[in-house]
Design a protein around this motif. Structure first.
Motif: not given
Ligand SMILES: NC(=O)c1ccc[n+]([C@@H]2O[C@H](COP(=O)([O-])OP(=O)(O)OC[C@H]3O[C@@H](n4cnc5c(N)ncnc54)[C@H](OP(=O)(O)O)[C@@H]3O)[C@@H](O)[C@H]2O)c1
Length: 294
Positions: A214-226, A278-290
């Protein structure tokens, strides 16, 4: 004919959409009380509709007529709950009713969306395990899909992850890794199983392309959303306390599931992907279009 039970749900509606877009015959099980906008969306996508309730066996007997494959995504414990719905009446007895009706109607393949065995005891886990056993013993050809954590549910405001307001609630230390999987990818697996010989009488654990804490997920969202996120931690001890004092089966189950999140679950998808590419969706892709569920 494919019948999708839980057709108005997050996962069921996506399964219906994929089947209808591919020109496959699909019927959605809906209720008189289902959200009319969701029902209309199914209708306009070309999904046939049949009314039924897992608490009412005769409605299921009628809904299963002429069905070759049944895809069951019903649960009372996520976002849908109507009067009389509970883990005991829907996730346990209701699932037995649906499996029995499918068997009586000669359904050839029953695909059940469950979740992986969780190292915690709680009513929803007992119901899922019992529904799996009942299905395996029914004589129906079955596929049991066990996705771990659905991204659109667990990384949504409903679960305390509010990307739009840069706020996240993390259950546990935030360090244990989880194989987040997108609901679109779970739907693609479910559809891919319909005629697949490797899915006959199989139990398949499902995770996403990478395990992230979850901490890595938060970092991905922070990077994606600024934006810097405000993070609230709910400790494992606190979650155990919440589970111990929870009075009703639903609250006990929600506490059990948040403990599961705190413990983490890593699902190695390499072997499964060789059979079901199945081509799997990354959390970063979800973060971009959450998209928010709220
Ligand atoms: N969230 C996760 O991370 C996760 C992980 C692993 C597995 N799962 C499983 O995935 C499945 C799908 O989840 P979801 O998020 O798509 O759920 P959801 O959006 O809450 O949808 C639940 C569906 O079940 C239907 N339903 C509820 N009670 C019913 C009843 N008595 N009779 C007939 N239909 C009934 C609802 O219909 P109405 O619209 O009429 O209420 C709705 O279509 C569930 O079995 C869940 O346990 C979830």
């Amino acid at each position: 004919m494919n019948l999708v039970a839980g057709a108005t749900g997050l996962l069921g509606s996506e399964i219906c959409r994929i089947l209808a877009a591919a020109g496959k015959p699909v019927r959605g099980l809906v209720r008189a009380s289902s959200d009319p906008a969701k029902v209309e969306k199914l209708r306009s996508a070309g999904v046939g509709l049949v009314e039924g309730d897992l608490k009412d066996r005769s409605s299921l007997d009628a809904a299963c007529q002429g069905v070759t494959t049944l895809i069951d995504t019903v649960s009372s414990s996520t976002f849908s709950r109507r009067s009389g719905d509970s883990i005991a009446t829907v996730d346990l007895q209701g699932q037995f009713n649906l499996e029995d009706a499918a068997r009586a109607a000669g359904v050839r393949r029953f695909i059940f969306v469950s979740f992986p065995a969780v190292p915690e005891d709680f009513p929803l886990q007992r119901a899922k395990r019992a529904a799996e056993r009942h299905l395996i013993e029914s004589g129906l050809t079955f596929t049991i899909l066990q996705p771990a954590f659905i991204t659109e549910v667990w990384l949504s405001p409903a679960a305390g992850f509010d990307a739009a307001n840069a706020k996240a609630r993390i259950y546990g230390s935030g360090r244990n890794k989880i194989s987040w999987i997108s609901c679109q990818d779970v739907a693609a697996f479910a559809v891919g199983c319909i005629d697949h010989p490797a899915a006959r009488n199989a139990v398949i654990r499902l995770g996403g392309p990478e395990a992230l804490s979850p901490a890595e997920v938060v970092r991905i969202f922070e990077e994606t959303t600024g934006r810097k996120f405000t993070v609230e931690y709910v400790s494992e001890d606190k979650l155990r306390q919440q589970k111990a004092i929870a009075q009703d089966p639903l609250q006990q189950s929600l506490a059990g599931l948040t403990l599961y999140y705190a413990l983490g679950d890593v699902i190695d998808m390499r072997k499964t992907l060789k059979t079901f590419p199945v081509p799997l969706t990354k959390v970063a892709d979800y973060a971009r279009g959450a998209k928010s569920l709220d």
